[in-house]
Design an enzyme around this catalytic site. Structure first.
Site, short mmCIF file in Angstrom:
data_model
loop_
_atom_site.label_atom_id
_atom_site.label_comp_id
_atom_site.label_asym_id
_atom_site.label_seq_id
_atom_site.Cartn_x
_atom_site.Cartn_y
_atom_site.Cartn_z
N TYR A 29 106.85 56.59 50.69
CA TYR A 29 107.59 57.20 51.51
C TYR A 29 107.90 58.82 51.17
CZ TYR A 29 112.04 56.64 48.09
OH TYR A 29 112.40 56.48 47.56
N ARG A 72 113.02 56.46 38.67
CA ARG A 72 114.60 57.75 38.82
C ARG A 72 115.22 58.12 38.22
NH1 ARG A 72 119.51 57.58 41.44
NH2 ARG A 72 119.69 59.22 41.93
N SER A 97 119.91 60.99 45.74
CA SER A 97 120.44 59.33 46.75
C SER A 97 120.34 59.37 48.49
CB SER A 97 120.85 58.56 45.83
OG SER A 97 122.55 59.47 45.71
N LEU A 98 120.61 58.70 48.37
CA LEU A 98 121.49 59.10 50.13
C LEU A 98 122.64 58.50 50.57
CD1 LEU A 98 117.74 56.81 51.89
CD2 LEU A 98 118.57 59.29 51.87
N ASP A 132 87.00 36.80 46.43
CA ASP A 132 87.61 37.10 44.62
C ASP A 132 86.30 36.86 44.02
OD1 ASP A 132 89.88 37.16 46.51
OD2 ASP A 132 90.49 35.56 45.20
N ALA A 133 85.16 36.42 43.68
CA ALA A 133 83.85 36.26 42.54
C ALA A 133 83.37 37.17 42.77
CB ALA A 133 83.71 34.73 43.22
N LYS A 150 115.18 50.61 54.90
CA LYS A 150 115.02 50.55 53.45
C LYS A 150 114.77 50.00 52.20
CE LYS A 150 119.43 52.51 50.89
NZ LYS A 150 118.93 51.89 49.94
N CYS A 206 113.63 5.87 33.36
CA CYS A 206 114.97 6.11 34.71
C CYS A 206 114.20 6.60 36.03
CB CYS A 206 115.88 6.75 34.25
SG CYS A 206 117.04 7.31 35.54
N CYS A 259 119.64 12.43 31.93
CA CYS A 259 119.91 11.36 31.41
C CYS A 259 118.08 10.56 30.63
CB CYS A 259 119.28 10.71 32.88
SG CYS A 259 118.59 8.77 32.60
N LYS A 307 115.49 59.77 59.22
CA LYS A 307 115.27 61.30 58.43
C LYS A 307 115.51 62.24 59.60
CE LYS A 307 112.78 58.80 54.32
NZ LYS A 307 112.48 58.45 53.37
N ASP A 342 85.91 40.12 41.36
CA ASP A 342 85.78 39.51 39.83
C ASP A 342 84.37 40.04 39.27
OD1 ASP A 342 87.76 38.72 40.08
OD2 ASP A 342 87.35 36.74 40.32
N CYS A 366 120.07 5.34 37.10
CA CYS A 366 120.19 4.67 36.47
C CYS A 366 121.15 3.38 35.87
CB CYS A 366 119.10 4.19 35.62
SG CYS A 366 119.51 5.32 34.15
N LYS A 406 123.76 51.44 56.25
CA LYS A 406 123.66 49.95 55.80
C LYS A 406 123.84 48.71 56.46
CE LYS A 406 123.69 50.31 51.11
NZ LYS A 406 123.09 50.13 49.76
N GLU A 427 113.33 54.17 59.07
CA GLU A 427 112.19 53.53 58.39
C GLU A 427 113.07 52.38 57.63
OE1 GLU A 427 109.88 56.48 56.89
OE2 GLU A 427 111.24 56.35 55.12
N CYS A 475 124.35 8.41 34.75
CA CYS A 475 123.14 8.34 35.58
C CYS A 475 123.45 8.07 36.51
CB CYS A 475 121.86 8.31 34.88
SG CYS A 475 120.57 8.53 35.50
N ASP A 481 114.35 47.11 49.27
CA ASP A 481 115.66 47.05 47.77
C ASP A 481 114.43 46.55 46.80
OD1 ASP A 481 117.81 46.88 46.80
OD2 ASP A 481 118.03 44.99 47.89
N GLU A 517 109.20 53.05 46.34
CA GLU A 517 110.16 52.00 46.15
C GLU A 517 109.20 51.27 45.58
OE1 GLU A 517 113.29 52.76 46.35
OE2 GLU A 517 114.31 50.57 45.95
S1 IVH Z 1 114.13 57.88 51.07
C1 IVH Z 1 116.18 62.21 48.92
N1 IVH Z 1 113.24 56.33 52.31
O1 IVH Z 1 116.88 54.34 48.75
C2 IVH Z 1 116.33 60.28 49.11
N2 IVH Z 1 114.51 55.71 50.39
O2 IVH Z 1 119.38 56.22 47.88
C3 IVH Z 1 115.02 59.87 49.43
N3 IVH Z 1 114.76 53.92 49.74
O3 IVH Z 1 116.34 54.55 45.24
C4 IVH Z 1 114.71 59.04 49.59
N4 IVH Z 1 113.96 52.65 50.76
O4 IVH Z 1 114.25 54.65 46.17
C5 IVH Z 1 113.79 56.91 51.50
N5 IVH Z 1 112.23 54.20 53.19
C6 IVH Z 1 113.22 55.04 52.57
C7 IVH Z 1 113.50 54.68 51.22
C8 IVH Z 1 114.04 54.18 50.14
C9 IVH Z 1 114.33 52.68 49.70
C10 IVH Z 1 116.19 53.77 48.43
C11 IVH Z 1 115.23 55.50 47.16
C12 IVH Z 1 116.49 55.30 46.24
C13 IVH Z 1 117.66 54.46 47.57
C14 IVH Z 1 118.31 55.65 48.44
#
Ligand code: IVH
Length: 671
Positions: A228, A140, A86-87, A37-38, A119, A433, A428, A292, A41, A413, A316, A117, A410, A121, A176
């Protein structure tokens, strides 16, 4: 001549940037650093110094620009090249098989393969690179238009500011941004210490950190990134999703290493189900798996609906909740005297571990959720980490449940508890105490405070109960003989503990400040205050105004500091710590006090705010040197009114030229 020096600097700047980028990649993407690290830096410091001397060499994608920059008034909107969809969701294996049937139905007789892969969060982000340079980062938003959060995203260390090879003219990468479970827990600890509300889960923490008008705040939060996919590209040759991932990895992005390619849906389903079990072992939260279709050409033909692609689906995971019975509510007393109720329930298996308790935070929350002793309750883990009672189940009550009230005294005490105005917490008020004392001692000795190994809970309990320790200062009076008389303490462990206590006297002031356990003063505040004021004596005598003038120190911390030091009992403890030989100086302050070490200045022309002698004295005080003539070894020429030939010489040699204002900035006290 001028050009030469500047050219040399430009070459070195580029060399440093490449090196820094390489190490950054090794550290944050590969997780396999090759320098200390040093050393890292030092390179960043050299680059920063060169950029300061030659401001025209600064570029937005320089590693020095990761620190954040100035706060903005508001966000500007960023239109996406192609919509960020979205998916669609699949709940369970059957719905995944339905998805596969739809896909193959649309591609009769063709071979298909899927990439599966995790997903992540977190928060979806769009990253635009022009000719390999990161130029725009956006959220987004509504899918068509998001918010421009470029300066915030620049602070994310695993985001490459420049692509590694054969950069296309334009590419928009999608991924993400997220916060690891570990960073989330640490952030919440810090926030609670500072009296700020904790984030509910890592996703909220990531979103809250990225959508900051002040990117300096984002820079202090440990955010991470997995990419991704590619949203839009000119000149990226990939025929499949897995090739796209390989391309992204080759460009220096972090891709999720758990992705797998499968030829049929059965294996894909199995892989999803495997991760449903294993997900809690990951250092970050995932809420499902994404399946996918691999071929980009097939993806094209399948197309999208208004909201989501037909070629991908999110599997999910069911939310992790469990039902159990609340056995009792225990009340503990913390270091600051706050009484905290804790739910104790029948053991349940939850998000990978067996859980038996969860904090209920305070009385109001128990009332709001109508939680009674004996209730059936639903529990979960916020962000897969922190056990929480989600709700009670009044419909299952038998009538034998009892309403809980916080004790008037408390539990340790017996002192009458008090509720301070505008606070939800009950306290307290007795500073002696035993519960408060025990927690204060444990905090004092903890790893990030004075780091006294061996002074753990078992020992602290005995020391307090036997009356051997009545304040943290008493720790330094403990002898081997006295310790040896305690349970589970042989001569060897006693000697070890005494050795550890002795060693702790040398800790830096920043740790001591944190160790004192002043309300709202966490590790970070300890560092900032130590760096700014240098000694404990100085810190004890500063005013609230002087404290709030320090960046990062707000009115809450300042008021708490003043109140702490105003208390005669606290002052007495500090005097005893000093007499015991505990270090009260900051090494960081000593280094920071010589920020100009090694720098050579030449002064020319008349200065208005201070005399040349005063300026020279200040420079030397900060570690710099003042020379009479300009040479190649000069770092800065400071120019006042009516400068002489030294300015011409500086220009000729390409030496950085400062005016009086710049000098003032350099000489200003820093933290
Ligand atoms: S593919 C056309 N791959 O999940 C949409 N999305 O509703 C392509 N997310 O907010 C998305 N991990 O950001 C894809 N491995 C992954 C993901 C991923 C998380 C999120 C994405 C989006 C939501 C999809």
């Amino acid at each position: 001549m001028t050009e030469l020096k500047r050219n040399e600097a430009a070459r070195r700047v580029e060399e440093l940037r490449r090196e820094i980028e390489r190490h950054n990649y090794r550290y944050y993407v590969m997780d396999a650093p090759v320098v200390s690290d040093a050393e890292f830096d030092r390179m960043v410091a050299e680059l920063a110094a060169l950029e300061k001397a030659y401001p025209d060499l600064v570029t937005p994608s320089s590693p020095t620009q990761r620190v954040g920059g100035a706060p903005r008034e508001g966000f500007t909107s960023a239109r996406h090249f192609t919509p960020m969809l979205s998916l669609a969701n699949a709940f369970g294996a059957d719905e995944l098989r339905d998805f596969d049937r739809r896909v193959r139905g649309a591609l009769p007789g063709e071979k298909t393969a899927y990439v599966v892969e995790p997903k992540i969060d977190g928060l979806a982000v769009s990253l635009t690179y022009r000719h390999g340079e990161f130029v725009r980062g956006a959220t987004r938003g509504d899918g068509e238009t998001g918010e421009d959060i470029t300066p915030n995203l620049r602070t994310v260390r695993s985001l490459p500011l420049r692509l590694l090879r054969d950069a296309p003219p334009l590419v928009e990468v999608r991924g993400e941004a997220y916060m690891s479970k570990d960073a989330f827990m640490k952030l919440n600890e810090r926030r609670e210490e500072a009296g700020e509300p904790p984030f509910a889960n890592p996703r909220n923490a990531a979103a809250g950190s990225l959508r900051q008008l002040d990117p300096g705040i984002t820079a202090n939060r440990k955010l991470d990134l997995f990419v991704y996919g590619v949203g839009y590209a000119e000149g990226v040759a990939a025929a499949s999703h897995h090739e796209t991932l390989a391309w992204l990895a080759a460009q220096g992005f972090r891709i999720n290493e758990q992705f797998r390619l499968f030829e049929d849906i059965k294996q894909a389903v199995d892989y999803c189900l495997t991760w449903q079990q294993k997900r809690f072992d990951l250092p970050y939260t995932i809420d499902g798996m994404v399946v996918k279709l691999d071929s980009l050409e097939q993806q094209q033909r399948l197309g999208t609906t208004l909201k989501s692609p037909r070629w991908a689906i999110a599997f999910k995971f069911p939310p992790e909740e469990a039902v159990t019975t609340l056995k009792e509510i225990l009340v503990s007393v913390g270091r600051t005297g706050v009484l905290t109720p804790t739910a104790v329930f029948r053991p349940v298996h939850l998000a990978g571990t067996t859980v038996i308790r969860a904090t209920l935070h305070n009385e109001d929350l128990i009332r709001e959720k109508d939680i009674r002793i004996g209730d059936r309750i639903v529990v979960h883990k916020a962000g897969d980490v922190i056990p929480e009672v989600v709700r009670s189940m009044p419909e299952t009550r038998t009538g034998r449940e009892t309403v809980f009230t916080m004790p008037r005294n408390c539990p340790v005490c017996g002192a009458g508890t008090v509720r301070e105005e505008e606070e939800v917490a009950l306290r307290c008020p007795n500073i002696s105490c035993p519960a408060r004392l025990k927690e204060s001692l444990l905090h004092f000795a903890s790893r990030n405070a004075m780091d006294i190994r061996g002074l753990g809970r078992a020992l602290v309990e005995q020391l307090v109960e036997k009356g051997m320790v009545e304040s943290v200062a008493d720790v330094y009076t403990l002898s081997e003989d006295a310790l040896m008389r305690l349970e589970r303490m042989g001569p060897k462990s006693a000697a070890n503990v005494v050795g550890e206590i002795e060693a702790s006297k040398k800790r830096d002031l920043s740790r001591l400040i944190f160790a004192l356990g002043i309300r709202h003063v966490g590790e970070r505040a300890g560092k900032v205050l130590a760096g700014r004021f240098g000694t404990l004596e100085r810190l004890m005598s500063v005013t609230e105004e002087e404290l709030t003038a320090v960046p990062e120190i707000g009115p809450k911390i300042a008021a708490s500091m003043r109140a702490f030091f105003a208390e005669p009992q606290n002052r007495a403890v500090i005097t005893r710590l000093i007499n015991a030989g505990v270090n009260i100086k900051s090494t960081a302050a000593a280094a920071a006090a010589r920020p100009l070490a090694g720098k050579v200045f030449v002064l020319t022309g008349a200065l208005t705010g201070l005399t040349r002698d005063e300026a020279a004295a200040r420079i030397e005080l900060l570690g710099g040197r003042v020379a009479s003539g300009v040479s190649r070894r000069t770092d800065y020429v400071v120019v006042g009114e009516n400068p002489g030939s030294k300015l011409d010489k500086a220009r000729e040699l390409g030496v950085a030229v400062l005016d009086e204002n710049d000098l003032r900035t350099l000489l200003a006290p820093r933290t």
